[in-house]
Scaffold this motif. Structure first.
Motif: not given
Length: 395
Positions: A296-307
């Motif tokens: 879940h943390k990695l997905r949140e980090e991915e979303r943050r990087l994509m944003r």
């Protein structure tokens, strides 16, 4: 005196309405005052108009009082009491007073039953129970049938009376012959003698049967004695297989103790194994929860990087244009900085994310993020596979 008489006396006096409570302990020792009081009350209950002297202070007064009571009961109630026992004033006096109380108690009961029957008759005047009359009806029918049958048989016998009368009178009027009478008597005597002989033969047979039975009893007694002696010898002799039996019994006891010990150890080990499996299951669940949180943390980090990458592209596309020359614009555009930090991101795959905090090279940033997510997912799947294999191996 018995306990039952004393109990009956107290119960009857209570039922008759004696005002004083009589205990069973009052007559353990002589108590002439209480006996005199009870006798006076009983006499008054039987004849209210009777006057008996109640002075019992001296010996002569007591004797006169007892005689008066005994004479009154004998003449009026036809009850004979023992004056010596009454003078003793103990448990034996209770037995004599019980005669008077039993008469009064039975009279009271008879009166109650008569009054109850009268009430029942008054109530049954207006009732008619057909069920109680069925038995009487059956008996009446049976008697009627018997009367008719007896009447018919009597009529038939009376119809034959004319012939029977003639035969009876002829038999009575015929003279008796001595020879025939003698023959009849001799025949009767002969029959009696024959019966006597038969009886004597039976008696002789009884004696012979008795002797034969006694001989049989003696034989049975001798056989019983022989069997008892044989039984004693068999009980005294030790069987040949008894030593082997005792040895096998001892071995069985040892084997049983070993079995109990092993069964106890096996139960303990099974309990320990269950506890171990439970702990492993709890650890496995904790590991799964931890991996889910990391994913879940990695997905949140991915979303943050994509944003952040999308925002940098928007900032590059929205640069304002000046009226100056292209050379001025090129001079004004800041030069593309080099990546200032190349370091590993959070994760166990060892993948590296390369990027900057300004716009530009969005394709490179997105490729780096995609590579990072792919390596992280591969790492998580490998951990899940290892944990599943480990749990299967434990089970």
């Amino acid at each position: 005196m018995s306990f039952r008489d004393l109990r009956n006396f107290t119960e009857m006096m209570r039922a008759l309405g004696y005002p004083r409570l009589i205990s069973m302990e009052n007559f353990r020792t002589p108590n002439f005052t209480l006996v005199a009081e009870i006798l006076i009350w009983l006499v008054k209950r039987y004849e209210p108009q009777m006057d008996i002297p109640s002075d019992v202070d001296t010996e002569t007064d007591r004797i006169f009082f007892i005689k008066a009571v005994a004479q009154f009961m004998a003449t009026k109630a036809h009850i004979k009491v023992n004056t010596k026992r009454l003078y003793q004033a103990d448990g034996y006096a209770v037995k004599e007073m019980l005669k008077i109380t039993s008469v009064l108690y039975s009279a009271m009961k008879t009166k109650e039953m008569a009054s109850g029957d009268k009430v029942e008759e008054d109530n049954s005047k207006f009732k008619f129970d057909l069920g109680s009359k069925i038995a009487d009806l059956k008996a009446a029918r049976q008697l009627a049938s018997e009367i008719t049958s007896k009447g018919a048989s009597l009529y038939d016998l009376l119809g034959k009376e004319v012939d029977l009368r003639e035969m009876r009178t002829a038999a009575i009027s015929r003279p008796l012959e001595i020879n025939e009478t003698e023959k009849a008597l001799r025949a009767a005597i002969k029959e009696v003698l024959e019966s006597v002989d038969k009886t004597k033969d039976m008696l002789n047979n009884v004696s012979s049967d008795e002797t034969s039975l006694e001989s049989k009893m003696e034989k049975k007694k001798q056989e019983l004695e022989r069997n008892q002696k044989r039984l004693q010898t068999l009980q005294s002799v030790r069987p040949a297989f008894m030593d082997e039996y005792e040895k096998i019994e001892e071995d069985l006891q040892k084997q049983y103790e070993t079995y109990v010990e092993k069964f106890r150890n096996l139960s303990f080990l099974e309990q320990q194994l269950e506890d171990y499996h439970r702990l492993e299951q709890e650890r496995f669940e904790e590991t799964e929860n931890t991996l889910r949180m990391m994913q879940h943390k990695l997905r949140e980090e991915e979303r943050r990087l994509m944003r952040s990458g999308a925002k940098d592209e928007d900032s590059d596309m929205d640069i304002p244009e000046d009226e100056g020359s292209d050379s001025d614009m090129e001079d004004r555009r800041p030069s593309k900085p080099r990546p200032t930090r190349n370091g590993p991101m959070t994760g166990r795959g060892g993948a590296r994310l390369v990027g900057n905090m300004q716009g530009g090279d969005s394709e490179e940033v997105s490729k780096g993020v995609t590579m990072t997510m792919t390596s992280a997912e591969h790492f998580i799947k490998s951990l899940l596979f290892r944990n599943s294999n480990h749990s299967l191996h434990i089970k």
